[in-house]
Design a protein around this motif. Sequence first.
Motif, PDB file in Angstrom:
ATOM      1  N   ARG A   1       0.845  -1.202   0.000  1.00  0.00           N
ATOM      2  CA  ARG A   1       0.000   0.000   0.000  1.00  0.00           C
ATOM      3  C   ARG A   1       0.877   1.248   0.000  1.00  0.00           C
ATOM      4  O   ARG A   1       0.639   2.192  -0.738  1.00  0.00           O
ATOM      5  CB  ARG A   1      -0.910  -0.030   1.226  1.00  0.00           C
ATOM      6  N   GLU A   2       1.874   1.260   0.873  1.00  0.00           N
ATOM      7  CA  GLU A   2       2.880   2.319   0.925  1.00  0.00           C
ATOM      8  C   GLU A   2       4.196   1.676   1.318  1.00  0.00           C
ATOM      9  O   GLU A   2       4.242   0.622   1.968  1.00  0.00           O
ATOM     10  CB  GLU A   2       2.522   3.396   1.962  1.00  0.00           C
ATOM     11  N   TRP A   3       5.290   2.290   0.954  1.00  0.00           N
ATOM     12  CA  TRP A   3       6.600   1.835   1.406  1.00  0.00           C
ATOM     13  C   TRP A   3       7.535   3.028   1.453  1.00  0.00           C
ATOM     14  O   TRP A   3       7.275   4.081   0.872  1.00  0.00           O
ATOM     15  CB  TRP A   3       7.159   0.731   0.501  1.00  0.00           C
ATOM     16  N   GLY A   4       8.653   2.891   2.148  1.00  0.00           N
ATOM     17  CA  GLY A   4       9.604   3.976   2.249  1.00  0.00           C
ATOM     18  C   GLY A   4      10.837   3.561   3.005  1.00  0.00           C
ATOM     19  O   GLY A   4      10.950   2.432   3.489  1.00  0.00           O
ATOM     20  N   ALA A   5      11.781   4.496   3.104  1.00  0.00           N
ATOM     21  CA  ALA A   5      13.034   4.257   3.812  1.00  0.00           C
ATOM     22  C   ALA A   5      13.478   5.550   4.462  1.00  0.00           C
ATOM     23  O   ALA A   5      13.269   6.638   3.899  1.00  0.00           O
ATOM     24  CB  ALA A   5      14.105   3.740   2.860  1.00  0.00           C
ATOM     25  N   SER A   6      14.086   5.459   5.624  1.00  0.00           N
ATOM     26  CA  SER A   6      14.582   6.643   6.325  1.00  0.00           C
ATOM     27  C   SER A   6      15.807   6.277   7.130  1.00  0.00           C
ATOM     28  O   SER A   6      15.970   5.130   7.560  1.00  0.00           O
ATOM     29  CB  SER A   6      13.502   7.223   7.241  1.00  0.00           C
ATOM     30  N   ARG A   7      16.670   7.251   7.316  1.00  0.00           N
ATOM     31  CA  ARG A   7      17.867   7.031   8.109  1.00  0.00           C
ATOM     32  C   ARG A   7      17.533   7.095   9.590  1.00  0.00           C
ATOM     33  O   ARG A   7      16.652   7.839  10.009  1.00  0.00           O
ATOM     34  CB  ARG A   7      18.924   8.069   7.760  1.00  0.00           C
ATOM     35  N   THR A   8      18.281   6.334  10.361  1.00  0.00           N
ATOM     36  CA  THR A   8      18.172   6.387  11.817  1.00  0.00           C
ATOM     37  C   THR A   8      19.555   6.698  12.369  1.00  0.00           C
ATOM     38  O   THR A   8      20.540   6.775  11.621  1.00  0.00           O
ATOM     39  CB  THR A   8      17.668   5.041  12.373  1.00  0.00           C
ATOM     40  N   GLY A   9      19.621   6.846  13.693  1.00  0.00           N
ATOM     41  CA  GLY A   9      20.922   7.137  14.278  1.00  0.00           C
ATOM     42  C   GLY A   9      21.917   6.005  14.071  1.00  0.00           C
ATOM     43  O   GLY A   9      23.123   6.237  13.963  1.00  0.00           O
ATOM     44  N   ALA A  10      21.418   4.791  13.986  1.00  0.00           N
ATOM     45  CA  ALA A  10      22.310   3.634  13.852  1.00  0.00           C
ATOM     46  C   ALA A  10      22.397   3.129  12.428  1.00  0.00           C
ATOM     47  O   ALA A  10      23.227   2.256  12.139  1.00  0.00           O
ATOM     48  CB  ALA A  10      21.827   2.498  14.769  1.00  0.00           C
ATOM     49  N   GLY A  11      21.568   3.598  11.511  1.00  0.00           N
ATOM     50  CA  GLY A  11      21.600   3.077  10.145  1.00  0.00           C
ATOM     51  C   GLY A  11      20.399   3.547   9.358  1.00  0.00           C
ATOM     52  O   GLY A  11      20.219   4.734   9.088  1.00  0.00           O
ATOM     53  N   LYS A  12      19.544   2.574   8.993  1.00  0.00           N
ATOM     54  CA  LYS A  12      18.355   2.939   8.215  1.00  0.00           C
ATOM     55  C   LYS A  12      17.233   1.972   8.527  1.00  0.00           C
ATOM     56  O   LYS A  12      17.440   0.883   9.080  1.00  0.00           O
ATOM     57  CB  LYS A  12      18.660   2.914   6.719  1.00  0.00           C
ATOM     58  N   THR A  13      16.009   2.369   8.152  1.00  0.00           N
ATOM     59  CA  THR A  13      14.824   1.529   8.260  1.00  0.00           C
ATOM     60  C   THR A  13      14.113   1.540   6.917  1.00  0.00           C
ATOM     61  O   THR A  13      13.868   2.608   6.349  1.00  0.00           O
ATOM     62  CB  THR A  13      13.865   2.053   9.347  1.00  0.00           C
ATOM     63  N   VAL A  14      13.794   0.331   6.416  1.00  0.00           N
ATOM     64  CA  VAL A  14      12.984   0.201   5.218  1.00  0.00           C
ATOM     65  C   VAL A  14      11.666  -0.441   5.643  1.00  0.00           C
ATOM     66  O   VAL A  14      11.671  -1.424   6.386  1.00  0.00           O
ATOM     67  CB  VAL A  14      13.696  -0.650   4.144  1.00  0.00           C
ATOM     68  N   TRP A  15      10.538   0.093   5.195  1.00  0.00           N
ATOM     69  CA  TRP A  15       9.251  -0.360   5.684  1.00  0.00           C
ATOM     70  C   TRP A  15       8.229  -0.434   4.555  1.00  0.00           C
ATOM     71  O   TRP A  15       8.397   0.187   3.502  1.00  0.00           O
ATOM     72  CB  TRP A  15       8.724   0.556   6.784  1.00  0.00           C
ATOM     73  N   PHE A  16       7.178  -1.203   4.795  1.00  0.00           N
ATOM     74  CA  PHE A  16       6.029  -1.238   3.894  1.00  0.00           C
ATOM     75  C   PHE A  16       4.768  -1.445   4.722  1.00  0.00           C
ATOM     76  O   PHE A  16       4.830  -1.894   5.877  1.00  0.00           O
ATOM     77  CB  PHE A  16       6.184  -2.318   2.812  1.00  0.00           C
ATOM     78  N   GLU A  17       3.633  -1.129   4.131  1.00  0.00           N
ATOM     79  CA  GLU A  17       2.323  -1.296   4.774  1.00  0.00           C
ATOM     80  C   GLU A  17       1.395  -2.069   3.853  1.00  0.00           C
ATOM     81  O   GLU A  17       1.459  -1.929   2.619  1.00  0.00           O
ATOM     82  CB  GLU A  17       1.680   0.061   5.096  1.00  0.00           C
ATOM     83  N   LEU A  18       0.528  -2.865   4.471  1.00  0.00           N
ATOM     84  CA  LEU A  18      -0.546  -3.554   3.766  1.00  0.00           C
ATOM     85  C   LEU A  18      -1.878  -3.164   4.408  1.00  0.00           C
ATOM     86  O   LEU A  18      -1.954  -2.956   5.623  1.00  0.00           O
ATOM     87  CB  LEU A  18      -0.366  -5.078   3.839  1.00  0.00           C
ATOM     88  N   THR A  19      -2.921  -3.088   3.608  1.00  0.00           N
ATOM     89  CA  THR A  19      -4.247  -2.713   4.114  1.00  0.00           C
ATOM     90  C   THR A  19      -4.864  -3.888   4.842  1.00  0.00           C
ATOM     91  O   THR A  19      -4.891  -5.025   4.327  1.00  0.00           O
ATOM     92  CB  THR A  19      -5.159  -2.282   2.955  1.00  0.00           C
ATOM     93  N   LEU A  20      -5.365  -3.653   6.026  1.00  0.00           N
ATOM     94  CA  LEU A  20      -6.029  -4.691   6.806  1.00  0.00           C
ATOM     95  C   LEU A  20      -7.448  -4.923   6.299  1.00  0.00           C
ATOM     96  O   LEU A  20      -8.099  -3.996   5.792  1.00  0.00           O
ATOM     97  CB  LEU A  20      -6.091  -4.286   8.276  1.00  0.00           C
ATOM     98  N   PRO A  21      -7.978  -6.133   6.430  1.00  0.00           N
ATOM     99  CA  PRO A  21      -9.397  -6.359   6.148  1.00  0.00           C
ATOM    100  C   PRO A  21     -10.255  -5.463   7.038  1.00  0.00           C
ATOM    101  O   PRO A  21      -9.846  -5.069   8.130  1.00  0.00           O
ATOM    102  CB  PRO A  21      -9.599  -7.837   6.470  1.00  0.00           C
ATOM    103  N   ALA A  22     -11.447  -5.149   6.583  1.00  0.00           N
ATOM    104  CA  ALA A  22     -12.304  -4.170   7.262  1.00  0.00           C
ATOM    105  C   ALA A  22     -12.559  -4.540   8.718  1.00  0.00           C
ATOM    106  O   ALA A  22     -12.582  -3.672   9.592  1.00  0.00           O
ATOM    107  CB  ALA A  22     -13.623  -4.034   6.509  1.00  0.00           C
ATOM    108  N   ARG A  23     -12.748  -5.824   9.014  1.00  0.00           N
ATOM    109  CA  ARG A  23     -13.084  -6.205  10.388  1.00  0.00           C
ATOM    110  C   ARG A  23     -11.920  -6.059  11.353  1.00  0.00           C
ATOM    111  O   ARG A  23     -12.117  -6.103  12.568  1.00  0.00           O
ATOM    112  CB  ARG A  23     -13.589  -7.648  10.410  1.00  0.00           C
ATOM    113  N   HIS A  24     -10.712  -5.859  10.838  1.00  0.00           N
ATOM    114  CA  HIS A  24      -9.530  -5.727  11.694  1.00  0.00           C
ATOM    115  C   HIS A  24      -9.087  -4.277  11.863  1.00  0.00           C
ATOM    116  O   HIS A  24      -8.117  -4.013  12.557  1.00  0.00           O
ATOM    117  CB  HIS A  24      -8.367  -6.547  11.116  1.00  0.00           C
ATOM    118  N   ARG A  25      -9.793  -3.342  11.238  1.00  0.00           N
ATOM    119  CA  ARG A  25      -9.357  -1.952  11.322  1.00  0.00           C
ATOM    120  C   ARG A  25      -9.881  -1.304  12.600  1.00  0.00           C
ATOM    121  O   ARG A  25     -10.960  -1.610  13.055  1.00  0.00           O
ATOM    122  CB  ARG A  25      -9.855  -1.170  10.104  1.00  0.00           C
TER     123      ARG A  25
END
Length: 849
Positions: free
Chosen positions: A825-849
């Motif tokens: 659904r979305e993804w991205g990357a950002s630097r942290t103090g120790a390195g970096k973080t790469v992430w992504f998101e998936l949409t939850l089914p309606a009953r879990h939101r």
Amino acid sequence: MDHGTERDAPPGHRAGPGTVPADPVPADPVPADPVTADPVTGRVPLAVVVVDRDGLVSHWSRGARRLFALPKEEAIGRPAPDLLPVSGVLPEDTEPDGAGHDDPYRAYTAHDGLGPGLESSLDGRLSYPAAGRARLTVRADDRVDVLWWAYPLVGPGPERLLVLAADADGLRRDCADEADDGAGAAVVERIAPAFALHTDFPGADDLARRLPEILPSMSVGESARIVAQVLELGYPVLEFSQHDRVPVTPDWGVPRRAERRARRERAARALASGEPVPDELRDEAEDLEYAAVRERLEFLNEVSGAIGTSLDLSRTIVEVSRAVVPRFTDVAGTYLREQVVAGEGFPDGVPDTTTMWHRVALEHTDEPGRWDDVVPVGEAMPFPAHTPFFQCMTTGEPVLVPRITEEMGHAIASQFEKRDIRPLITGRSMLLVPLKARTVVLGFMILLRHPERPVFNDMDRVTGAELAARAGLVLDNARMYTHQENVAETLQDSMLPHIPARLAGCDIATRYLPGTLLGRVGGDWFDAVKLPGARTALVVGDVMGHGLNSAAMMGQLRTAVQTMAGLDLPPAQLLRNLDDLAQRLGDTHLATCLYAVYDPIAGELHLANAGHIPPVLVRAADGASELIDLPTGAPIGVGGVPFESVRVPVAPGDRLVMCTDGLVEVRGEDIGVGLATLCESAAHPAASMDDACDTIIRALGTGGGRKDDVALLMARLTGIEPDAVAEWRLGRDPAEVGRARAAVREQLHDWGLPKLAAPAELMVSELATNAVRHSHARPVALRLVRADTLLCEVDDDDHELPTLKSAGPDDETGRGLRVVSTLAREWGASRTGAGKTVWFELTLPARHR
């Protein structure tokens, strides 16, 4: 004859407005003979009597003592009917001798068919001004013809009636003397009572202020002239005036000059018909023209004062229409261009047959509702080229139709489908005047007079053109103000973010209230920015000043904050960078800013402040509220000032309230009072976040008279439950990638999300492979977070951010992020103090939101 002057006053007194009478002089002896005109000035003394609501005399002027031969001390407090000419009708051949009357000062009246006597005013039967003539008996040995005027007084004061009286015989002798001297032609049949300002009865000042309301049908100038000479102690006079119109004018007491009157009537007919004025009537014609011009100038001045009292377009339209009815016309319909009504701009050039005209106002003197169904306000229509309306709009000049004929009435009525307008317009005189501003026709007015009223003439055309010119400028000012307001609101709306009501771990509600006195555009803003790790950045800022420049500066700062927040900069560092940016943009603006990062997993706020008012934290546990204690810092734009940040632990359900100073600052009060009220109102229980915001707004009294903008952001920190977070540590061995896939698949089945297992495994495999390959010393961290979405994060100690590449058919690498970009659904990357973080998101089914 002129008004009384200082030299006319009795010794010891000064006449004229704004003066204070000197010490009183000894009372004059009561004269035995009637008082005649002053032989030097030609002025006739005027008696002034005030009657209170009980019918008793409360003021008795020097002129009253002379005319009625009664000292003031004997008159005050006595019933007015006992002293004034109010009772009985004497036959003309009867000599009044006072027999049968106990009071030697009792007077008698002879109405001579001149209307109600003074007693009708004294006993309250008349609520309008009246005048008359009476035969007065003085000490039973002489008779005096008296002219009198009675003006009912309204208001809370004790005075009920103002009575003026004068010696008619003295007036006749004065006029006769002028006629003998050859000046009699200047004396006409109108008599206006004029007064000096000062008097000794308590309500004099109030009476002077209310006199324009007492005297009907008076222009402002005429009322001011009379009020400037009210009452006594100056030397009251009767004034002769050729052009003055007074509300009550006796048609007797002054010789009429029938011949002169006839000449004036002939001159008036010549002027009305447009015929050449004969030489013998030229003086009368010039007088009439002068009077007509003066009347029209007074009318235009009054109209100018009645319109344009505000920049509200709707109110201005109504003022323009009402200003001309009924004095100048009986019906006034106002039409404006469609773009003017909408507060928009429109192309230059003359209108054409496609131009739509909105009927925005209709005023008339006909019976209520007669015009409403036939020509309703709000209707829009074009006008064909053959109509006088089209001629008015395209030429920008008035169009005069002396009488609307049957044929023209039929042609006009054809423009109104299924409505017969002919009975409303046929036989009336019509004047169309364009509403122009800066050579642009904004609209036009249709003015109609009843058939029995004089038709519009060329002078009316000139008057209408001047009226329309003034109204056009006022309307254009209102139009441009409305246009600027619309532009400002659009700009402001475009600059303010549309924040979703819920982000990961928090609910958000906002309010923005534009300043009501200094403009609708300002530099206040708020924002909420989604950060890696299910965190949220909460921002409130305020650029000092108002207007478009402040709004533009606000837009630049807000964009910069969003950009730097996306880079996941710590709060203090973000404000440092923002201050550097403001220095580069120029030193013309300063701004305050409060920046907070909420971590719903760690349960803490990380805040930094740049000269802003502190936020309020409302604790869910006990409902207590407090101002968060953090270093204030200097405003953005000062330059060279360090910023500090603090961390504040929070619990699920706590609420954070951030606002700009326009909410809590009140002129003349310490800001601490507003902050205390903010804390108290923020702690008030509310059914929803919106209700909580409204409670704060109401408590701080921002409903009206606010000079500054208000930005308010409230966040309920709901947090993320521990069982909604799963974490793993992966070694630098490529075999760990398989373990990561299995762990994710098992966790998603435990959370009841089996449908997300396949795409999640695939993307975790790609991110974990890259992390294991590029990490240096630290283990790779994998985390799943079930919040509003399914968040997956992979951390390593490499600082180089991955980039999306286009891999060819034969390339062995470069496809991993393409897969993530396609499935997530979305993804991205950002630097942290120790390195970096790469992430992504998936949409939850309606009953879990």
